[in-house]
Design an enzyme around this catalytic site. Structure first.
Site, short mmCIF file in Angstrom:
data_model
loop_
_atom_site.label_atom_id
_atom_site.label_comp_id
_atom_site.label_asym_id
_atom_site.label_seq_id
_atom_site.Cartn_x
_atom_site.Cartn_y
_atom_site.Cartn_z
N HIS A 214 0.81 -1.21 0.00
CA HIS A 214 0.00 0.00 0.00
C HIS A 214 0.85 1.27 0.00
O HIS A 214 0.40 2.32 -0.43
CB HIS A 214 -1.02 -0.04 1.14
CG HIS A 214 -2.14 -0.98 0.81
ND1 HIS A 214 -2.19 -2.26 1.29
CD2 HIS A 214 -3.19 -0.84 -0.04
CE1 HIS A 214 -3.24 -2.87 0.78
NE2 HIS A 214 -3.87 -2.03 -0.02
N ARG A 321 -10.41 3.49 -1.33
CA ARG A 321 -9.92 2.70 -0.19
C ARG A 321 -10.17 3.51 1.08
O ARG A 321 -9.44 4.46 1.36
CB ARG A 321 -8.42 2.47 -0.32
CG ARG A 321 -8.00 1.52 -1.41
CD ARG A 321 -6.50 1.27 -1.35
NE ARG A 321 -6.08 0.17 -2.18
CZ ARG A 321 -5.67 0.31 -3.45
NH1 ARG A 321 -5.61 1.49 -4.01
NH2 ARG A 321 -5.30 -0.76 -4.14
N ARG A 357 -15.27 1.26 -1.13
CA ARG A 357 -15.00 -0.08 -0.60
C ARG A 357 -15.12 -0.01 0.91
O ARG A 357 -14.52 0.86 1.55
CB ARG A 357 -13.60 -0.53 -0.98
CG ARG A 357 -13.28 -1.86 -0.31
CD ARG A 357 -11.98 -2.40 -0.73
NE ARG A 357 -10.87 -1.70 -0.13
CZ ARG A 357 -9.60 -1.95 -0.43
NH1 ARG A 357 -9.32 -2.87 -1.33
NH2 ARG A 357 -8.63 -1.31 0.16
N GLU A 456 -10.94 -11.37 -4.84
CA GLU A 456 -9.50 -11.31 -4.60
C GLU A 456 -8.98 -12.53 -3.85
O GLU A 456 -7.80 -12.62 -3.53
CB GLU A 456 -9.10 -10.00 -3.91
CG GLU A 456 -10.03 -9.48 -2.86
CD GLU A 456 -9.66 -8.07 -2.36
OE1 GLU A 456 -8.72 -7.46 -2.87
OE2 GLU A 456 -10.32 -7.62 -1.40
N ASN A 479 -4.31 -7.42 -6.94
CA ASN A 479 -3.16 -7.37 -6.02
C ASN A 479 -3.24 -8.55 -5.05
O ASN A 479 -2.27 -9.25 -4.81
CB ASN A 479 -3.16 -6.07 -5.21
CG ASN A 479 -3.14 -4.85 -6.10
OD1 ASN A 479 -2.76 -4.94 -7.25
ND2 ASN A 479 -3.58 -3.72 -5.57
N ASP A 480 -4.44 -8.73 -4.49
CA ASP A 480 -4.60 -9.84 -3.55
C ASP A 480 -4.85 -11.16 -4.26
O ASP A 480 -4.39 -12.20 -3.80
CB ASP A 480 -5.75 -9.54 -2.59
CG ASP A 480 -5.30 -8.63 -1.46
OD1 ASP A 480 -4.21 -8.87 -0.93
OD2 ASP A 480 -6.01 -7.67 -1.14
N ARG A 490 2.66 -9.97 -0.96
CA ARG A 490 2.79 -8.83 -1.87
C ARG A 490 3.74 -7.75 -1.38
O ARG A 490 4.08 -6.85 -2.13
CB ARG A 490 1.40 -8.25 -2.19
CG ARG A 490 0.64 -7.75 -0.99
CD ARG A 490 -0.81 -7.47 -1.32
NE ARG A 490 -1.05 -6.08 -1.69
CZ ARG A 490 -2.24 -5.53 -1.78
NH1 ARG A 490 -3.33 -6.25 -1.54
NH2 ARG A 490 -2.39 -4.29 -2.10
N CYS A 527 -9.70 -3.60 -10.27
CA CYS A 527 -9.19 -2.39 -9.60
C CYS A 527 -7.82 -2.63 -8.99
O CYS A 527 -7.31 -1.78 -8.27
CB CYS A 527 -10.18 -1.91 -8.55
SG CYS A 527 -10.44 -3.10 -7.24
C1 PEP Z 1 -6.47 -5.55 -4.69
O1 PEP Z 1 -6.23 -6.40 -3.84
O2 PEP Z 1 -6.20 -5.69 -5.90
C2 PEP Z 1 -7.08 -4.28 -4.29
C3 PEP Z 1 -7.44 -3.40 -5.20
O3 PEP Z 1 -7.20 -4.02 -2.97
P1 PEP Z 1 -5.96 -3.57 -2.03
O4 PEP Z 1 -4.78 -3.28 -2.92
O5 PEP Z 1 -6.37 -2.37 -1.28
O6 PEP Z 1 -5.76 -4.76 -1.18
MG MG Z 2 -7.16 -6.21 -1.92
#
Ligand code: PEP
Ligand code: MG
Length: 604
Positions: A214, A321, A357, A456, A479-480, A490, A527
């Site tokens: 993040h 977020r 979210r 995710e 991402n997740d 990650r 996203c």
């Molecule tokens: C993701 O996991 O792709 C996502 C958009 O949420 P975050 O990056 O906040 O976990």
């Molecule tokens: Mg996520």
């Protein structure tokens, strides 16, 4: 990778210092594009200075007391300065955290005890002050009251500050910077980034972290070049040296040579021209040569990010977020504070939409206000919807505020980290309960607000057919999804090489989710950061994704790419990648299409 304009710090010192000292290059992971040349500021939030301990004579006691008083006055001034800056930037409620710090340095009992021990033990003041404040911290941390336990961390923070002042090495925090700097640190937490002085931090580099941590995402939102995963570079860099952060190539160059500075000077001109060209696409749709349109939205972390969303030509906000709203404050946000933030974002972006979210706490985003025990595997633990469904009073505050703000008609809402239908049903039941409460209270809301599930977790992807029946849309959090499907943390730079969005496993999962969503007549967006890379974005469009949402800064290049190709080319490329087995070969296929069709695509 998307590129953006280069920058050079306004500091006059920069060139002078760059010409002395030997050039050194550190290699890491590029996470936020562009490059910047400037003065390093070494951020050492986690380092407690080594405290000297020595005997003093009776006659030196008044001198030690005077040093102590001077350090307390300096500390008080620093805290008031921070308070002022935070209050100007983020509002008075955020600045109130520091009232507790002021109380610590003004505590007569603590101060008198320090002086008593100083006189009795005849040791230097740093040693005595540390000893007394550790004793107090220990007492507070054992108290069975959440509020008082919090005082232990205030004492720790203030102790660090007073000791630094006693030893003449005051540490600035990231909200206090008064000139443009490049922050170099072992790590920067998401809450540190939230506190960053937006005008003065022009780039950052960290030893640890991955492309979808993040902190990296925040750098893209702030539109500043950043490199992470530099191993131990921060240990080898001192404040004030000249550095270049190259967020396109993933390098940190210390003491750049004359030749290097010249090379970057030329690149600056090239990038500026490219930027100007991209800026012209702002108001144009993301439409392929043969007329196929894709919805491009932006991700935001804070309401302050909305102007950038509009400036970069997004058609909405595909991911807000909300967890940053909870950071850097002592208490939890009230329903009215939530409401105001959401309403303002929705109003500014109107008539375009914003997808809020629900809060995704846990993972790399912890909160000190919540008494959440530390876990061995925070990303697999009490995170996001799991936490919210266990703390329904906490969750309902946010749901009420989102619903109240939804009366404008352009808000959608989604749940993070759904792992199966049970969680969706429970969350929806709670939402229904809140709707009924609001109706009884005569408070208006949008009864048709769209509610989505983030996909995710692999178990959610593979049960998309079941989940689709209970929601209005899906948003794939790549991402997740990649982290959980490939078992790659990650934020761990050592295994970042395994984090491959073009892995066949990921593409198969996404294709499955898209096909199911469309069969069930719901739309599906992406996203995660995968949506921001032109080559990967083309793959996603080819797989049938309806909306791409990414950092605002990445949008112009995405539009340019989409506007240069035809949908039939994209489909053809997407079909062909399913015959390939190697993630690099797959990525190459999409890059080939870009090289062939996107004129002047900037290769570095
Ligand atoms: C993701 O996991 O792709 C996502 C958009 O949420 P975050 O990056 O906040 O976990
Ligand atoms: Mg996520």
């Amino acid at each position: 990778m998307t590129r953006k304009k280069s920058q050079q710090s306004n500091s006059n010192d920069v060139k002078k210092k760059g010409s002395s000292g030997k050039e050194e290059v550190f290699y890491g992971i590029p996470v936020s594009p562009g490059f910047v040349i400037g003065k390093a500021f070494k951020f050492e939030n986690d380092i407690v200075p080594a405290i000297p301990s020595y005997d003093i004579k009776q006659s030196q006691v008044p001198l030690e007391i005077a040093r102590f008083e001077t350090a307390l006055i300096a500390t008080r001034k620093q805290i008031l300065d921070i308070q002022k800056k935070i209050s100007e930037a983020m509002g008075t409620e955020h600045a109130e955290i520091f009232n507790a710090h002021l109380l610590v340095i003004e505590d007569r009992v603590l101060i008198e005890e320090v002086i008593k021990i100083l006189e009795k033990e005849l040791k230097n003041i740093e040693h005595v002050f540390l000893k007394v404040s550790e004793k107090y911290g220990e007492i507070f941390s054992r108290i069975n009251d959440e509020y008082l336990r919090e005082r232990a961390s205030d004492i720790k923070d203030v102790t660090k500050r007073v000791l630094s002042n006693l030893m003449g090495q005051a540490q600035k925090d990231l909200s206090q910077l008064d000139e443009e700097v490049i922050v170099v640190a072992h790590d920067i937490s998401p809450s540190d980034t939230a506190l960053m002085h937006r005008d003065n931090v022009i780039g950052f580099a960290t030893d640890i972290g991955g492309p979808t941590s993040h902190t990296a995402i925040m750098a893209r939102t702030l539109d500043i070049p950043a490199v992470v995963g530099l191993h131990d570079a921060s240990k080898q860099i001192k404040s004030d040296v000249t550095v270049i952060i190259d967020g396109n190539r993933g390098t940190l160059i210390v003491n750049p040579s004359k030749q290097t500075l010249e090379r970057y000077g030329k690149e600056k001109t090239r990038l500026e021209l490219y930027e100007e060209e991209l800026a012209q696409l702002r108001t144009l749709p993301a439409q392929t040569q043969d007329g196929y349109c894709i919805n491009i939205a932006a991700n935001i972390e804070m309401p302050e990010d909305v102007p950038s969303v509009m400036a970069h030509g997004a058609q909405g906000i595909g991911l807000y977020r909300t967890e940053f709203f909870y950071m850097n404050r002592r208490d939890l946000p009230t329903e009215d504070e939530h409401y105001e933030a959401y309403f303002n974002v929705a109003k500014k972006i109107y008539p375009n939409y914003v997808i809020i979210r629900t809060v995704d706490l846990g993972g790399d985003k912890f909160l000190s206000q919540l008494d959440v025990p530390q876990e061995m595997n925070p990303y697999l633990g009490w995170r996001a919807i799991r936490f919210c469904l266990a703390q329904t009073d906490f969750f309902k505050v946010q749901l009420r505020a989102i619903l109240r703000a939804s009366s404008l008609g352009n808000i959608k809402m989604m749940y993070p980290m759904i792992s199966g239908i049970g969680e969706v049903r429970k969350a929806n039941a709670l939402l229904e309960e809140v709707k009924q409460e609001l109706s009884r209270e005569g408070i208006s809301y949008d009864p048709d607000m769209e509610v989505g599930a983030m996909i995710e977790v692999p178990s959610a992807a593979l049960t998309a057919d079941i989940i689709a029946k209970e929601v209005d849309f899906f948003s794939v959090g790549t991402n997740d999804l990649i982290q959980y499907s490939m078992a790659v943390d990650r934020v761990n730079e050592r295994i970042a090489y395994l984090y491959e969005p073009s892995h066949p496993a990921i593409l198969r999962l996404i294709k499955y989710v898209v096909d199911i969503a469309h069969k069930e007549n719901i739309w599906v967006g992406v996203c995660g950061e995968m949506a921001s890379e032109p080559a990967l974005a083309l793959m996603l469009i080819g797989l049938g994704i309806d909306e791409l949402s990414c950092s605002s800064v990445c949008i112009p290049e995405l539009k340019r790419t989409i506007r240069s190709v035809s949908y039939s080319d994209i489909r053809h490329m997407a079909d062909s990648i399913f015959n390939l087995t190697d993630p690099r070969e797959i990525l190459n296929k999409a890059n080939e299409l870009i090289r062939e069709k996107v004129p002047g695509f900037l290769q570095l």
